[in-house]
Write a protein that holds these residues in place. Structure first.
Motif, short mmCIF file in Angstrom:
data_model
loop_
_atom_site.label_atom_id
_atom_site.label_comp_id
_atom_site.label_asym_id
_atom_site.label_seq_id
_atom_site.Cartn_x
_atom_site.Cartn_y
_atom_site.Cartn_z
N GLY A 409 13.04 -4.46 1.98
CA GLY A 409 14.37 -4.70 1.73
C GLY A 409 14.74 -4.38 0.32
N ARG A 410 13.98 -4.76 -0.68
CA ARG A 410 14.46 -4.73 -1.98
C ARG A 410 14.32 -3.05 -2.47
N ALA A 411 13.33 -2.65 -1.84
CA ALA A 411 13.05 -0.96 -2.24
C ALA A 411 14.46 -0.20 -1.58
N GLU A 412 14.71 -0.44 -0.40
CA GLU A 412 15.94 0.05 0.23
C GLU A 412 17.36 -0.29 -0.52
N LEU A 413 17.35 -1.67 -1.02
CA LEU A 413 18.56 -1.99 -1.96
C LEU A 413 18.59 -1.03 -3.20
N VAL A 414 17.61 -1.16 -3.85
CA VAL A 414 17.62 -0.22 -5.22
C VAL A 414 17.57 1.22 -5.12
N ILE A 415 17.04 1.71 -4.03
CA ILE A 415 17.11 3.21 -3.75
C ILE A 415 18.55 3.45 -3.17
N GLY A 416 19.30 2.66 -2.58
CA GLY A 416 20.69 2.74 -1.99
C GLY A 416 20.78 3.36 -0.71
N ILE A 417 19.54 3.89 -0.03
CA ILE A 417 19.55 4.37 1.44
C ILE A 417 18.38 3.79 2.14
N PRO A 418 18.41 3.79 3.32
CA PRO A 418 17.21 3.23 4.22
C PRO A 418 16.19 4.17 4.09
N VAL A 419 14.87 3.77 3.88
CA VAL A 419 13.64 4.73 4.08
C VAL A 419 12.52 4.00 4.97
N PRO A 420 12.52 4.80 6.06
CA PRO A 420 11.59 4.00 7.05
C PRO A 420 10.36 3.74 6.59
N ALA A 421 9.72 2.40 6.90
CA ALA A 421 8.49 1.87 6.37
C ALA A 421 7.36 2.64 6.76
N ALA A 422 7.32 3.43 7.60
CA ALA A 422 6.33 4.24 7.98
C ALA A 422 6.13 5.46 6.99
N GLU A 423 7.21 5.95 6.57
CA GLU A 423 7.37 6.89 5.44
C GLU A 423 6.87 6.36 4.40
N MET A 424 7.33 5.18 3.80
CA MET A 424 6.97 4.54 2.71
C MET A 424 5.39 4.29 2.61
N GLU A 425 4.82 3.93 3.63
CA GLU A 425 3.32 3.79 3.62
C GLU A 425 2.54 5.21 3.55
N ALA A 426 3.01 6.14 4.41
CA ALA A 426 2.67 7.68 4.10
C ALA A 426 2.78 8.08 2.61
N ILE A 427 3.83 7.56 2.05
CA ILE A 427 3.84 8.11 0.68
C ILE A 427 2.92 7.69 -0.19
N PHE A 428 2.60 6.35 -0.10
CA PHE A 428 1.58 5.61 -1.02
C PHE A 428 0.10 6.08 -0.61
N ARG A 429 -0.11 6.52 0.65
CA ARG A 429 -1.47 7.04 0.97
C ARG A 429 -1.45 8.51 0.21
N ARG A 430 -0.53 9.00 0.61
CA ARG A 430 -0.46 10.43 -0.06
C ARG A 430 -0.68 10.47 -1.55
N LEU A 431 -0.33 9.49 -2.36
CA LEU A 431 -0.38 9.40 -3.61
C LEU A 431 -1.71 8.75 -4.27
N GLY A 432 -2.40 8.29 -3.18
CA GLY A 432 -3.96 7.89 -3.54
C GLY A 432 -4.16 6.36 -3.51
N PHE A 433 -2.87 5.67 -3.15
CA PHE A 433 -3.14 4.26 -3.56
C PHE A 433 -3.73 3.62 -2.15
N THR A 434 -4.27 2.57 -2.43
CA THR A 434 -4.82 1.51 -1.43
C THR A 434 -3.64 0.64 -0.91
N VAL A 435 -3.36 0.61 0.25
CA VAL A 435 -1.95 -0.12 0.46
C VAL A 435 -2.19 -0.80 1.80
N THR A 436 -1.81 -2.20 1.83
CA THR A 436 -1.95 -2.85 3.01
C THR A 436 -0.49 -3.35 3.33
N ARG A 437 -0.15 -3.48 4.66
CA ARG A 437 1.02 -3.81 5.31
C ARG A 437 1.00 -5.09 5.53
#
Length: 795
Positions: A409-437
């Motif tokens: 929710g904080r991310a969508e508030l700062v960015i100003g538009i809704p970004v699907p959570a699945a897309e956020m997770e995919a972005i982190f993984r493409r950037l090489g981050f280790t991510v947990t939901r």
């Protein structure tokens, strides 16, 4: 950082054109500053070989060549290049070829001999300014092939303008990772595999300062041919990245640094004395560097040492005494991780920089030390041969990557538009981050090559830039706009600037850090606040006065034939104050008042026929200061200041409180700082100037004023200001104005005395004053002056 598009596409090749790729990187925060082709457009140029060579019958400086292009009969060409020789391979332009600049090659008679084409230099192909001879090609170059293909000229050079936090993109692999994350294209990193040892040679490594060096990997390679030529493909990639080819060993280390972002160094094993120790320097130790500069180190400079002492500056530059040259037989490869804080600012201290220090002070991947060693070993063995020893990797203190939590929710508030959570997770993984939901958040851990991920906002930024800043609509603000009224009892710094600019002064902005000598000369400050990491040795302390910068500005302008200088500055001064609290931008123990200061030198006014030319003096600038303070009324009292002329300086008072200084520059500083004429300066605190107080109504009188002149004789050393202050304090209520209008010394006034004449204006708002009331008021004022200052009426 400059790099070749072809080199980048060898690791990741998205279905985008050059311009589209450059725009994508720029919009993601990796600004492409320039994108230029390697070579200008030309056609009809192929590889050719000189198969016969003879002297031109009618010209001493021309040769007759027969050039083979691999098919058909050799072509006759007249050539004037001094380096043409039999068997040479060079670019050949057929008849009909079009060269840069629109030149079309035609068959021609040259001194009576037919020439059917042209052998080309690098300059004629637009590749460089070298036109000393033909562009020589390697002996194994196939004939008849398009020269653009052979030299990979359909390439572009991209220059990346990185922000300091993105050191992970100071390599082709880093940029390729970014392109892969942005486009989803397959990433194909360079293949790196472990090289088996064929000898047991090792160099012992010790890390005495884990806080400076967290990891050190090394390998000995024996019996290398250091004089082996660097392959053309490697030289080409280095040159297109702004690196000149030096030698095969040095070129390999530069290549791996550009490819993997891993700075390396090569030592000559035979020049090392014992093992290697990474420690801080010792006072008095000196080391001659590869740039032939000899520097003295101390306890704050991390060094690479052996039994002989310091042999290089860690993470900055190696030493001359242990460098590998063309005669080197056995080498030691170094691949270390140095903590950014141990490297930052050290190179600038010695007035140079290096590719290694530029990377280490921003942060280098601490997990690819071994990969860098193995990649460099493969390349050295392929080019120079040799017998590799075992790889030795010592890790003692590596940075910890702490997980960072990002609320969806904080991310969508700062960015100003809704970004699907699945897309956020995919972005982190493409950037090489280790991510947990988590139900409403992600917890991400940055990879070892990212030093810029510490807080939630960092992760939000990653989502926004990979999602695409250009996909975020630019909506107008929806918050209610409310006009703010300016406070009537205050004026802004901008209003002060406007007022002094209206008096003919021009605003300047100087550094807040200055030369320590300025502080001693212009402020008498022997212990200024020093900087831990100054950008230059002469800018090492924080200023406690603005006067030094203004004197420098005046000198610069006067040296450039500007005869009349008027300059001012509004800025902060910095003084030690143990009682000063921290808060906002303030630092505890440091007082940071805002000040306005000005300088004037040269003619008092612009040259014209109506005013006699004269130099600006104390009283001209005093009038400017009074105009700046108006409607506030300033007082002036004689006082000494380190920067100002004795006897021509004054302390500026407001309501009896000192707020600054005014005076002529001390003749000693005028001579030292090479000012050709005297200068008058002022410096005031801005806080008292901005507080005006609320305006109040004062009823005008309908009755005529009574004006009397009062001339008194006092001691010659008595300041007129003291008399004015006393009269203002004790005057009757109907005295509206007391003004000094005359000063006299001479005939009729005793020696050691002076005459001061005051004009006194009296007026009541209720009635007309009588002569008796006016006489009584004058009598009381005469008695006051006589009692306090032994003043007598001048007769």
């Amino acid at each position: 950082m400059q790099f070749s598009e072809h080199w980048l596409r060898s690791m990741v090749d998205p279905p985008l054109g050059t311009e589209e790729l450059a725009r994508l990187l720029t919009m993601s925060g990796l600004e492409i500053e320039t994108c230029v082709p390697v070579a200008p457009p030309f056609s009809g140029v192929v590889t050719g070989e000189v198969v016969t060579l003879a002297q031109h019958p009618n010209a001493d400086l021309l040769k007759l060549c027969r050039v083979s292009v691999g098919a058909g009969e050799p072509l006759q060409v007249v050539c004037g290049a001094p380096n043409v020789k039999l068997g040479m391979k060079a670019p050949f332009a057929h008849v009909g070829a079009r060269l840069p600049g629109g030149l079309e090659i035609k068959a021609a008679q040259v001194r009576g001999v037919q020439s059917g084409g042209m052998l080309c230099s690098a300059r004629e192909l637009g590749l460089s300014e070298d036109h000393s001879g033909l562009l020589a090609l390697p002996g194994d170059t196939p004939l008849g092939r398009d020269i653009r293909e052979i030299l990979a000229l359909d390439d572009h050079l991209l220059t990346l303008k990185l922000t300091p936090n993105r050191a992970d993109c100071l390599s082709l692999l880093g940029v390729a990772r970014e392109v892969s994350a942005l486009t989803g294209a397959l990433l194909t990193p360079p293949e790196v595999s472990a090289v088996p040892a064929v000898c047991d040679a090792v160099i012992q490594v010790r890390i005495s300062e884990p806080q400076g060096c967290g990891r050190f990997a090394g390998r000995v390679i024996r019996n290398v041919n250091a004089a082996a030529p660097t392959p053309e493909w490697m030289r080409r990639r280095l040159e297109r990245s702004g690196q000149r080819s030096i030698s095969a060993l040095v070129d390999v280390t530069n290549y791996v640094m550009l490819e993997l972002g891993r700075p390396l160094h090569v030592y000559d094993v035979d020049k090392l004395s014992g093992g290697i120790d990474v420690r801080y320097g010792r006072r008095g130790e000196k080391v001659k560097l590869l740039n032939e500069q000899t520097v003295e180190v101390d306890e704050t400079v991390l060094c690479i040492t052996d039994d002989s002492g310091a042999i290089g500056l860690a993470g900055i530059m190696g030493g001359e005494s242990t460098k590998a040259d063309l005669a080197t037989r056995h080498v030691f490869l170094e691949s270390a991780f140095f903590h950014p804080g141990a490297i930052a600012g050290r190179a600038r201290r010695y007035n140079f920089t290096s590719d290694a220090s530029y990377r280490f002070e921003r942060g280098v991947d601490f997990e690819n030390n071994a990969a860098g060693i193995e990649r460099a070993t493969h390349l050295i063995l392929d080019i120079c041969g040799g017998e590799p020893g075992p790889s030795d990797d010592v890790a003692v203190l590596l940075p910890q990557r702490n997980p960072v939590r990002m609320r969806i929710g904080r991310a969508e508030l700062v960015i100003g538009i809704p970004v699907p959570a699945a897309e956020m997770e995919a972005i982190f993984r493409r950037l090489g981050f280790t991510v947990t939901r988590e139900p409403d958040a992600f917890v991400a851990t940055a990879p070892s090559y990212r030093f810029d991920i510490a807080i939630e906002e960092d992760l939000i930024e990653e989502v926004a830039r990979v999602h695409g800043f250009d996909r975020i609509p630019a909506d107008p603000p929806v918050a209610p706009v409310q006009a703010r009224t300016e406070p009537e009892a205050e004026r802004s710094l901008h209003q002060l600037r406007e007022r002094i600019a209206g008096a003919g002064y021009q605003e300047v902005i100087n550094f807040s850090f200055v030369d320590p000598v300025w502080e001693a000369d212009f402020a008498g400050n022997a212990e200024p606040i020093t900087l831990l990491n100054p950008i230059a040795s002469q800018l090492a302390v924080m200023r406690s006065t603005l006067l030094g910068g203004l004197v420098s500005v005046a000198r610069t302008n006067l040296n450039r034939k500007c005869e009349r200088v008027r300059a001012f500055e509004v800025g902060r001064a910095f003084m030690r104050d143990p009682a000063a609290p921290a808060g906002g931008l303030a630092v505890a123990g440091v007082q940071q008042p805002m000040r306005v200061a000005g300088i004037a030198c040269g003619p008092a006014s612009e040259e014209q026929w109506g005013i006699q030319a004269r130099a600006v003096d104390f009283f001209d600038v005093k009038g400017d200061v009074e105009s700046l303070l108006a409607p506030l009324s300033a007082g002036f009292e004689r006082a000494a200041h380190p920067a100002l002329h004795p006897g021509r300086s004054a302390r500026v008072l407001l309501g009896g409180t000192p707020i600054g200084w005014l005076g002529e520059l001390h003749p000693r500083w005028q001579k030292k700082y090479e000012l050709p004429m005297p200068a008058v300066l002022f410096e005031l605190e801005t806080a008292p100037l901005t507080a005006l107080g609320l305006p109040h109504f004062e009823e005008p009188s309908n009755f005529p004023p009574v004006i009397r002149d009062l001339a008194v004789v006092v001691d010659a050393g008595q300041p007129a200001k003291a008399l004015l202050d006393a009269l203002e304090a004790e005057k009757p209520r109907f005295v509206r104005e007391i003004r000094l209008f005359d000063l006299y010394q001479g005939k009729g006034v005793p020696e050691g005395r002076k005459s001061l004449a005051f004009r006194i204006v009296m007026q009541d708002t209720d009635r007309t004053l009588t002569d008796a009331e006016a006489d009584l008021a004058i009598t009381k004022m005469v008695e006051l002056l006589g009692h306090r200052f032994s003043a007598t009426i001048r007769t």
